[in-house]
Design an enzyme around this catalytic site. Sequence first.
Site, mmCIF file in Angstrom:
data_model
loop_
_atom_site.group_PDB
_atom_site.id
_atom_site.type_symbol
_atom_site.label_atom_id
_atom_site.label_comp_id
_atom_site.label_asym_id
_atom_site.label_seq_id
_atom_site.Cartn_x
_atom_site.Cartn_y
_atom_site.Cartn_z
ATOM 1 N N ASP A 141 79.301 -110.775 30.467
ATOM 2 C CA ASP A 141 78.184 -110.223 31.252
ATOM 3 C C ASP A 141 77.132 -111.279 31.587
ATOM 4 O O ASP A 141 75.957 -110.941 31.760
ATOM 5 C CB ASP A 141 77.478 -109.084 30.483
ATOM 6 C CG ASP A 141 78.347 -107.857 30.349
ATOM 7 O OD1 ASP A 141 79.321 -107.735 31.094
ATOM 8 O OD2 ASP A 141 78.050 -107.018 29.487
ATOM 9 N N SER A 223 72.798 -93.989 32.097
ATOM 10 C CA SER A 223 72.781 -95.345 31.539
ATOM 11 C C SER A 223 71.915 -96.258 32.393
ATOM 12 O O SER A 223 71.103 -97.043 31.883
ATOM 13 C CB SER A 223 74.203 -95.898 31.447
ATOM 14 O OG SER A 223 74.912 -95.281 30.403
ATOM 15 N N CYS A 255 86.781 -87.947 27.803
ATOM 16 C CA CYS A 255 88.054 -88.522 28.261
ATOM 17 C C CYS A 255 89.163 -88.310 27.228
ATOM 18 O O CYS A 255 89.038 -88.730 26.073
ATOM 19 C CB CYS A 255 87.887 -90.021 28.528
ATOM 20 S SG CYS A 255 89.424 -90.830 29.049
#
Length: 382
Positions: A141, A223, A255
């Site tokens: 990131d 988020s 999920c």
Amino acid sequence: MTQLSPLFLDELAKNIKEWGKALGFQQVGIADTDLSQHQKYLKSWLEKGYNGNMQFFERNQEKRADPAQLLPGTLRLISVRMDYLPPDASFARDLKQSGTAYISRYAVGRDYHKLLRNRLKKLGEKIQQHFAELEFRPFVDSAPVLEHAVAEKAGIGWTGKHSLTLNKEAGSWFFLGELFVNIPLPIDQPIQNDCGSCTACLTICPTQAIVEPYVVDARRCISYLTIEHDGVIPEQFRTAMGNRIYGCDDCQLICPWNRYAHLTQEKDFYARVAIKSQDLLVLFAWDENEFLANTEGSAIRRIGYQKWQRNIAIALGNADFDTNILSTLKSKLQNTSEMVAEHIQWAIEQQLNKQLNTPPNNEQRLTKRLIRSVEKGLPRDA
């Protein structure tokens, strides 16, 4: 560069995967550098403004599509994943108790950026011991890298309808990192997309941020709103935030593939006592020095104290009516920034409405549905 035989490269690739696992990565895959197919999706996403105020996505688009611009001579992208789901994740318990802060499970332990980057650096150094001409650069990131696209090409997993990387054996509770190298290693093949007709993540999202399969409008995502968004959070999303004060895991929790997720072996990712299942009022009482001390080495610190207070104020407004919450909000209103005060005033109004027994809203019903799924073991409540 020295001419390398296919036999040497095959053996080196095999060793790299073993070395990676020895360093704590659960999976290592290798991809080529052609990411042009994924660039059009990024362009379309940006054109629709789905990135919100994350303007860094708009910059360096050429570098995202051409990794060699980040490290000249790059021939392969080594993608790694590391599990982060902590023991006793307490999903259902924290979501059920409106006065308890819910923090996205990736952030309850140590900030992963430095840890993964150091491990990737060690992996590069290990490869260099066997091939001195290696040039490498680790990324976590930290640069314009299409990490999910790289992971998909490297066979780490497929991109789910919630836009995260999914793996049959590991779900999605893992971090990703990349090591760019100048060696023509044999590449791994992408795996089949197994989302099928499932739309659980689309329907459970409290703010309907997944606007279509594989496309997330960040401007609606909890988020994004709690972490990336600066200033005032639009009122239309506040109730849907519930007690989520840093990030949101709903699309992962619902999920089915996360039934197969594994608990992390990295103790640095275990939940910190100071923030684990903590009472909202306790966290709201922190002054800025306490916030900095308790979030040192944590990903949470990057949002800063004002956004932390803003997020908690919204959660307190969403909590069940409590005279202590109401009095705390009122007392805080006189000694805070204008931005935080706006959210505190909203929270006070919400608490007063609850005192009049306001019926449950749709967002609360979605959360109850999610809790029921978690308690049934779909997905596993670690």
